[in-house]
Design a protein around this motif. Structure first.
Motif, PDB file in Angstrom:
ATOM      1  N   ARG A  29       1.032  -0.997  -0.108  1.00  0.00           N
ATOM      2  CA  ARG A  29      -0.033  -0.014   0.020  1.00  0.00           C
ATOM      3  C   ARG A  29       0.828   1.235  -0.058  1.00  0.00           C
ATOM      4  O   ARG A  29       2.030   1.338   0.317  1.00  0.00           O
ATOM      5  CB  ARG A  29      -0.794   0.056   1.139  1.00  0.00           C
ATOM      6  N   PHE A  30       0.406   2.387  -0.575  1.00  0.00           N
ATOM      7  CA  PHE A  30       0.984   3.668  -0.386  1.00  0.00           C
ATOM      8  C   PHE A  30       0.123   4.789   0.004  1.00  0.00           C
ATOM      9  O   PHE A  30      -0.999   4.490  -0.161  1.00  0.00           O
ATOM     10  CB  PHE A  30       1.905   3.763  -1.729  1.00  0.00           C
ATOM     11  N   THR A  31       0.819   5.641   0.395  1.00  0.00           N
ATOM     12  CA  THR A  31      -0.010   6.859   0.794  1.00  0.00           C
ATOM     13  C   THR A  31       0.180   7.892  -0.360  1.00  0.00           C
ATOM     14  O   THR A  31       0.954   8.295  -1.013  1.00  0.00           O
ATOM     15  CB  THR A  31       0.527   7.699   1.939  1.00  0.00           C
ATOM     16  N   VAL A  32      -1.107   8.633  -0.818  1.00  0.00           N
ATOM     17  CA  VAL A  32      -1.096   9.633  -1.873  1.00  0.00           C
ATOM     18  C   VAL A  32      -0.879  10.900  -1.057  1.00  0.00           C
ATOM     19  O   VAL A  32      -1.414  11.403  -0.070  1.00  0.00           O
ATOM     20  CB  VAL A  32      -2.557   9.786  -2.347  1.00  0.00           C
ATOM     21  N   VAL A  33       0.258  11.603  -1.701  1.00  0.00           N
ATOM     22  CA  VAL A  33       0.824  12.631  -0.909  1.00  0.00           C
ATOM     23  C   VAL A  33       1.043  13.811  -2.079  1.00  0.00           C
ATOM     24  O   VAL A  33       1.148  13.646  -3.441  1.00  0.00           O
ATOM     25  CB  VAL A  33       1.993  12.681  -0.250  1.00  0.00           C
ATOM     26  N   LEU A  34       0.615  14.862  -1.570  1.00  0.00           N
ATOM     27  CA  LEU A  34       0.882  16.331  -2.198  1.00  0.00           C
ATOM     28  C   LEU A  34       2.234  16.907  -1.658  1.00  0.00           C
ATOM     29  O   LEU A  34       2.267  17.306  -0.837  1.00  0.00           O
ATOM     30  CB  LEU A  34      -0.090  17.139  -2.300  1.00  0.00           C
ATOM     31  N   GLN A  35       3.163  17.026  -2.630  1.00  0.00           N
ATOM     32  CA  GLN A  35       4.246  18.063  -2.267  1.00  0.00           C
ATOM     33  C   GLN A  35       4.498  19.322  -3.278  1.00  0.00           C
ATOM     34  O   GLN A  35       4.593  19.238  -4.369  1.00  0.00           O
ATOM     35  CB  GLN A  35       5.395  17.133  -2.412  1.00  0.00           C
ATOM     36  N   GLN A  36       4.105  20.461  -2.652  1.00  0.00           N
ATOM     37  CA  GLN A  36       4.088  21.823  -3.259  1.00  0.00           C
ATOM     38  C   GLN A  36       5.498  22.054  -4.036  1.00  0.00           C
ATOM     39  O   GLN A  36       5.357  22.476  -5.239  1.00  0.00           O
ATOM     40  CB  GLN A  36       3.452  22.862  -2.316  1.00  0.00           C
ATOM     41  N   GLN A  37       6.489  21.861  -3.147  1.00  0.00           N
ATOM     42  CA  GLN A  37       7.829  22.225  -3.686  1.00  0.00           C
ATOM     43  C   GLN A  37       8.672  21.283  -3.269  1.00  0.00           C
ATOM     44  O   GLN A  37       8.393  20.391  -2.115  1.00  0.00           O
ATOM     45  CB  GLN A  37       8.284  23.873  -3.322  1.00  0.00           C
ATOM     46  N   ALA A  38       9.852  21.208  -3.842  1.00  0.00           N
ATOM     47  CA  ALA A  38      10.834  20.148  -3.201  1.00  0.00           C
ATOM     48  C   ALA A  38      11.349  20.349  -1.909  1.00  0.00           C
ATOM     49  O   ALA A  38      11.890  19.459  -1.208  1.00  0.00           O
ATOM     50  CB  ALA A  38      11.990  20.213  -4.452  1.00  0.00           C
ATOM     51  N   THR A  39      11.098  21.725  -1.393  1.00  0.00           N
ATOM     52  CA  THR A  39      11.633  21.993  -0.214  1.00  0.00           C
ATOM     53  C   THR A  39      10.439  21.611   0.910  1.00  0.00           C
ATOM     54  O   THR A  39      10.917  21.785   2.301  1.00  0.00           O
ATOM     55  CB  THR A  39      12.048  23.426  -0.164  1.00  0.00           C
ATOM     56  N   THR A  40       9.362  21.636   0.626  1.00  0.00           N
ATOM     57  CA  THR A  40       8.012  21.280   1.710  1.00  0.00           C
ATOM     58  C   THR A  40       8.060  19.778   1.910  1.00  0.00           C
ATOM     59  O   THR A  40       8.307  18.941   0.977  1.00  0.00           O
ATOM     60  CB  THR A  40       6.848  22.080   1.180  1.00  0.00           C
ATOM     61  N   GLU A  41       7.430  19.668   2.924  1.00  0.00           N
ATOM     62  CA  GLU A  41       7.083  18.198   3.320  1.00  0.00           C
ATOM     63  C   GLU A  41       5.761  17.972   2.613  1.00  0.00           C
ATOM     64  O   GLU A  41       5.036  18.563   2.464  1.00  0.00           O
ATOM     65  CB  GLU A  41       6.868  18.331   4.974  1.00  0.00           C
ATOM     66  N   ALA A  42       5.680  16.727   2.246  1.00  0.00           N
ATOM     67  CA  ALA A  42       4.654  16.249   1.388  1.00  0.00           C
ATOM     68  C   ALA A  42       3.546  15.907   2.631  1.00  0.00           C
ATOM     69  O   ALA A  42       3.732  15.553   3.588  1.00  0.00           O
ATOM     70  CB  ALA A  42       5.071  14.752   0.913  1.00  0.00           C
ATOM     71  N   ARG A  43       2.426  16.195   2.098  1.00  0.00           N
ATOM     72  CA  ARG A  43       1.009  16.110   2.957  1.00  0.00           C
ATOM     73  C   ARG A  43       0.118  15.187   2.446  1.00  0.00           C
ATOM     74  O   ARG A  43      -0.011  15.131   1.189  1.00  0.00           O
ATOM     75  CB  ARG A  43       0.582  17.446   3.448  1.00  0.00           C
ATOM     76  N   VAL A  64     -10.988  13.312  -5.474  1.00  0.00           N
ATOM     77  CA  VAL A  64     -10.831  13.255  -4.191  1.00  0.00           C
ATOM     78  C   VAL A  64     -12.497  13.706  -3.663  1.00  0.00           C
ATOM     79  O   VAL A  64     -13.139  14.756  -4.135  1.00  0.00           O
ATOM     80  CB  VAL A  64     -10.276  14.416  -3.570  1.00  0.00           C
ATOM     81  N   TRP A  65     -13.111  12.987  -3.022  1.00  0.00           N
ATOM     82  CA  TRP A  65     -14.210  13.131  -2.495  1.00  0.00           C
ATOM     83  C   TRP A  65     -14.891  14.498  -2.208  1.00  0.00           C
ATOM     84  O   TRP A  65     -14.309  15.402  -1.379  1.00  0.00           O
ATOM     85  CB  TRP A  65     -14.723  12.279  -1.206  1.00  0.00           C
ATOM     86  N   TYR A  66     -15.848  15.003  -2.887  1.00  0.00           N
ATOM     87  CA  TYR A  66     -16.322  16.257  -2.934  1.00  0.00           C
ATOM     88  C   TYR A  66     -15.502  17.425  -3.396  1.00  0.00           C
ATOM     89  O   TYR A  66     -15.683  18.462  -2.910  1.00  0.00           O
ATOM     90  CB  TYR A  66     -17.016  16.692  -1.487  1.00  0.00           C
ATOM     91  N   GLN A  67     -14.466  17.073  -4.320  1.00  0.00           N
ATOM     92  CA  GLN A  67     -13.750  18.186  -4.982  1.00  0.00           C
ATOM     93  C   GLN A  67     -13.817  17.788  -6.283  1.00  0.00           C
ATOM     94  O   GLN A  67     -13.663  16.546  -6.849  1.00  0.00           O
ATOM     95  CB  GLN A  67     -12.286  18.207  -4.453  1.00  0.00           C
ATOM     96  N   ASP A  68     -13.937  18.768  -7.117  1.00  0.00           N
ATOM     97  CA  ASP A  68     -13.913  18.737  -8.713  1.00  0.00           C
ATOM     98  C   ASP A  68     -12.636  19.005  -9.109  1.00  0.00           C
ATOM     99  O   ASP A  68     -12.160  19.852 -10.081  1.00  0.00           O
ATOM    100  CB  ASP A  68     -14.535  19.870  -9.110  1.00  0.00           C
ATOM    101  N   ALA A  69     -11.789  17.686  -8.953  1.00  0.00           N
ATOM    102  CA  ALA A  69     -10.546  17.600  -9.413  1.00  0.00           C
ATOM    103  C   ALA A  69     -10.227  15.988  -9.389  1.00  0.00           C
ATOM    104  O   ALA A  69     -11.059  15.351  -8.913  1.00  0.00           O
ATOM    105  CB  ALA A  69      -9.589  18.164  -8.506  1.00  0.00           C
ATOM    106  N   ILE A  70      -9.389  15.769 -10.489  1.00  0.00           N
ATOM    107  CA  ILE A  70      -8.599  14.482 -10.383  1.00  0.00           C
ATOM    108  C   ILE A  70      -7.119  14.605 -10.323  1.00  0.00           C
ATOM    109  O   ILE A  70      -6.512  15.506 -10.912  1.00  0.00           O
ATOM    110  CB  ILE A  70      -9.200  13.778 -11.986  1.00  0.00           C
ATOM    111  N   LEU A  71      -6.487  13.519  -9.570  1.00  0.00           N
ATOM    112  CA  LEU A  71      -5.503  13.737  -9.368  1.00  0.00           C
ATOM    113  C   LEU A  71      -4.513  12.470 -10.119  1.00  0.00           C
ATOM    114  O   LEU A  71      -5.288  11.403 -10.413  1.00  0.00           O
ATOM    115  CB  LEU A  71      -5.060  13.213  -7.822  1.00  0.00           C
ATOM    116  N   LYS A  72      -3.495  12.792 -10.619  1.00  0.00           N
ATOM    117  CA  LYS A  72      -2.521  11.982 -11.466  1.00  0.00           C
ATOM    118  C   LYS A  72      -1.311  11.540 -10.240  1.00  0.00           C
ATOM    119  O   LYS A  72      -0.828  12.502  -9.805  1.00  0.00           O
ATOM    120  CB  LYS A  72      -1.983  12.582 -12.469  1.00  0.00           C
ATOM    121  N   ILE A  73      -1.554  10.161  -9.946  1.00  0.00           N
ATOM    122  CA  ILE A  73      -0.630   9.815  -8.855  1.00  0.00           C
ATOM    123  C   ILE A  73       0.596   8.857  -9.655  1.00  0.00           C
ATOM    124  O   ILE A  73       0.158   7.901 -10.129  1.00  0.00           O
ATOM    125  CB  ILE A  73      -1.544   9.012  -7.948  1.00  0.00           C
ATOM    126  N   ASN A  74       1.475   8.780  -9.130  1.00  0.00           N
ATOM    127  CA  ASN A  74       2.512   7.861  -9.340  1.00  0.00           C
ATOM    128  C   ASN A  74       2.539   6.734  -8.712  1.00  0.00           C
ATOM    129  O   ASN A  74       2.503   6.791  -7.278  1.00  0.00           O
ATOM    130  CB  ASN A  74       4.060   8.692  -9.060  1.00  0.00           C
TER     131      ASN A  74
END
Length: 132
Positions: A29-43, A64-74
């Motif tokens: 299993r893996f965690t889906v994370v967003l990292q805004q910049q290379a220097t910031t911690e992934a959330r 993402v539930w109740y968001q009008d977006a699709i994420l492209k995940i590695n």
């Protein structure tokens, strides 16, 4: 993912479970994370919902539930590589129409069907590769 003989499964959390296609047992299993910049911690991104595997670039697409977006995940790192904004796709929803929540492959590379719960239409869209 037919090359790896894997299924990707969401339980609505920030985790994606990877099942063996034959045994249907979880192999990792893996965690889906967003990292805004290379220097910031992934959330972690919670409420991962509808999933679709993109054969074109072997990534996972998820809304993402109740968001009008699709994420492209590695699928190796869980990092969100791109966010597709669908907020203008169906903005004037009737009270009986629920959230953006549907994605399916088509017969063309990088084209997908998208829709929402109780929406009157499906939309065929092409996902372009851009920065987040």
């Amino acid at each position: 993912n037919p090359k790896r003989h894997e299924f990707y499964v969401s339980d609505g959390s920030e985790y994606i479970m990877v099942w063996d296609a034959t045994s249907l047992k979880e192999i990792r299993r893996f965690t889906v994370v967003l990292q805004q910049q290379a220097t910031t911690e992934a959330r972690p991104i919670q409420y991962i919902n509808e999933l679709e595997f993109s054969h074109t670039d072997e990534t996972l697409l998820a809304n993402v539930w109740y968001q009008d977006a699709i994420l492209k995940i590695n699928i190796d790192t869980g990092i969100v590589e791109q966010i597709y904004d669908f907020s203008t796709l169906h903005p004037n929803r009737k009270p009986t129409e629920d959230c953006f929540n549907g994605i399916s492959i088509t017969d063309k590379p990088n084209e997908f069907w998208v829709t929402g719960k109780l929406w009157p239409s499906m939309y065929r869209v092409r996902l372009l590769n851009n920065k987040k």
